[in-house]
Design an enzyme around this catalytic site. Structure first.
Site, short mmCIF file in Angstrom:
data_model
loop_
_atom_site.label_atom_id
_atom_site.label_comp_id
_atom_site.label_asym_id
_atom_site.label_seq_id
_atom_site.Cartn_x
_atom_site.Cartn_y
_atom_site.Cartn_z
CG HIS A 17 -2.26 -0.92 1.20
ND1 HIS A 17 -2.13 -1.97 2.10
CD2 HIS A 17 -3.25 -1.23 0.65
CE1 HIS A 17 -3.48 -2.74 2.33
NE2 HIS A 17 -3.63 -2.29 1.11
CE LYS A 41 -13.60 -8.14 -0.60
NZ LYS A 41 -12.22 -7.92 -0.98
NE ARG A 91 -2.78 -7.18 -4.27
CZ ARG A 91 -3.83 -7.79 -2.81
NH1 ARG A 91 -3.23 -8.25 -1.81
NH2 ARG A 91 -5.14 -7.31 -2.98
CB SER A 128 -4.62 -6.66 4.79
OG SER A 128 -4.05 -4.50 3.60
P1 ADP Z 1 -9.26 -3.10 -1.45
O1 ADP Z 1 -10.66 -4.01 -0.02
O2 ADP Z 1 -10.35 -1.96 -1.58
O3 ADP Z 1 -9.10 -4.04 -1.58
P2 ADP Z 1 -7.43 -3.61 0.13
O4 ADP Z 1 -6.69 -2.21 1.53
O5 ADP Z 1 -6.79 -4.49 0.73
O6 ADP Z 1 -8.46 -2.75 -0.06
O7 ADP Z 1 -6.41 -2.79 -1.09
C1 ADP Z 1 -6.40 -0.79 -1.68
C2 ADP Z 1 -5.85 -1.47 -2.69
O8 ADP Z 1 -4.33 -1.85 -2.87
C3 ADP Z 1 -6.52 -2.40 -3.82
O9 ADP Z 1 -6.37 -1.81 -5.25
C4 ADP Z 1 -5.43 -3.02 -4.21
O10 ADP Z 1 -5.67 -4.13 -4.98
C5 ADP Z 1 -3.90 -2.20 -3.88
N1 ADP Z 1 -2.90 -3.41 -3.14
C6 ADP Z 1 -2.94 -4.17 -2.01
N2 ADP Z 1 -1.67 -4.96 -1.42
C7 ADP Z 1 -1.46 -4.40 -2.28
C8 ADP Z 1 -0.10 -4.43 -2.62
N3 ADP Z 1 1.15 -5.43 -2.22
N4 ADP Z 1 0.54 -4.03 -3.81
C9 ADP Z 1 -0.14 -2.99 -4.35
N5 ADP Z 1 -1.37 -2.71 -4.45
C10 ADP Z 1 -2.04 -3.63 -3.41
#
Ligand code: ADP
Length: 157
Positions: A17, A41, A91, A128
């Site tokens: 992130h 979710k 990813r 996460s």
């Molecule tokens: P959501 O449930 O909205 O996907 P997340 O916090 O899991 O919330 O992810 C937020 C954004 O960050 C999403 O676009 C996700 O694909 C991106 N993201 C999560 N982890 C990574 C990572 N390791 N590298 C690049 N982008 C990521």
């Protein structure tokens, strides 16, 4: 003046992130990191205040990056902020399949575009969910979450 919104749950924020935040900040005049208060979710492991606190630590030295939280639709948050585009990270093909659907729906509802930033190879495995599992088993968090929030994530478990 281009404003971008990077929405997510950030439960907790990861090095992946953080890298997207830094790269996104480089392609707009103002970046708003928008924390989704809840997720459909599951129940979040970290409260909205805890997620805000961690992201605050991560962006504190960044010039034109701000933090908001929102509930409901991402596009409503983006409209309120007068955002020019959304940022999402990619990813893998799994992300792509989900994201393309969201981006199309968001564009249909409001015309807002989504810009995708592809994860750097060293962060493609980071999520996460993985971090919550490592933390729950007392594993090492260095290399997964930014050093400045390692203790915060560890203490929670
Ligand atoms: P959501 O449930 O909205 O996907 P997340 O916090 O899991 O919330 O992810 C937020 C954004 O960050 C999403 O676009 C996700 O694909 C991106 N993201 C999560 N982890 C990574 C990572 N390791 N590298 C690049 N982008 C990521």
């Amino acid at each position: 003046m281009k404003t971008a919104v990077y929405p997510g749950v950030f439960d907790p924020p990861t090095l992946g992130h953080l890298e997207i935040i830094k790269r996104a900040a480089g392609i707009c005049d103002k970046l708003v990191v928008a924390i989704s208060e809840s997720t459909n979710k599951r129940k979040t492991a970290f409260s909205i205040d805890e997620r805000k606190k961690m992201l605050d630590i991560l962006i504190k030295d960044m010039d034109h990056v701000e933090l908001v939280s929102f509930s409901g639709l991402v596009v409503d948050c983006a409209l309120e902020l007068k955002a020019d585009f959304l940022i999402r990270g990619l990813r893998s093909g799994v992300d792509f399949d989900y994201e393309i659907q969201m981006a199309s729906a968001n564009a249909m509802m409001t015309g807002i575009q989504t810009i995708f930033l592809v994860s750097s190879p060293q962060y493609t495995h980071l999520s996460s969910t993985l971090i919550r599992e490592i933390a729950a088993c007392g594993g090492p968090l260095q290399g997964f979450v930014p050093d400045s929030i390692v203790e915060y994530v560890r203490r929670k478990n």
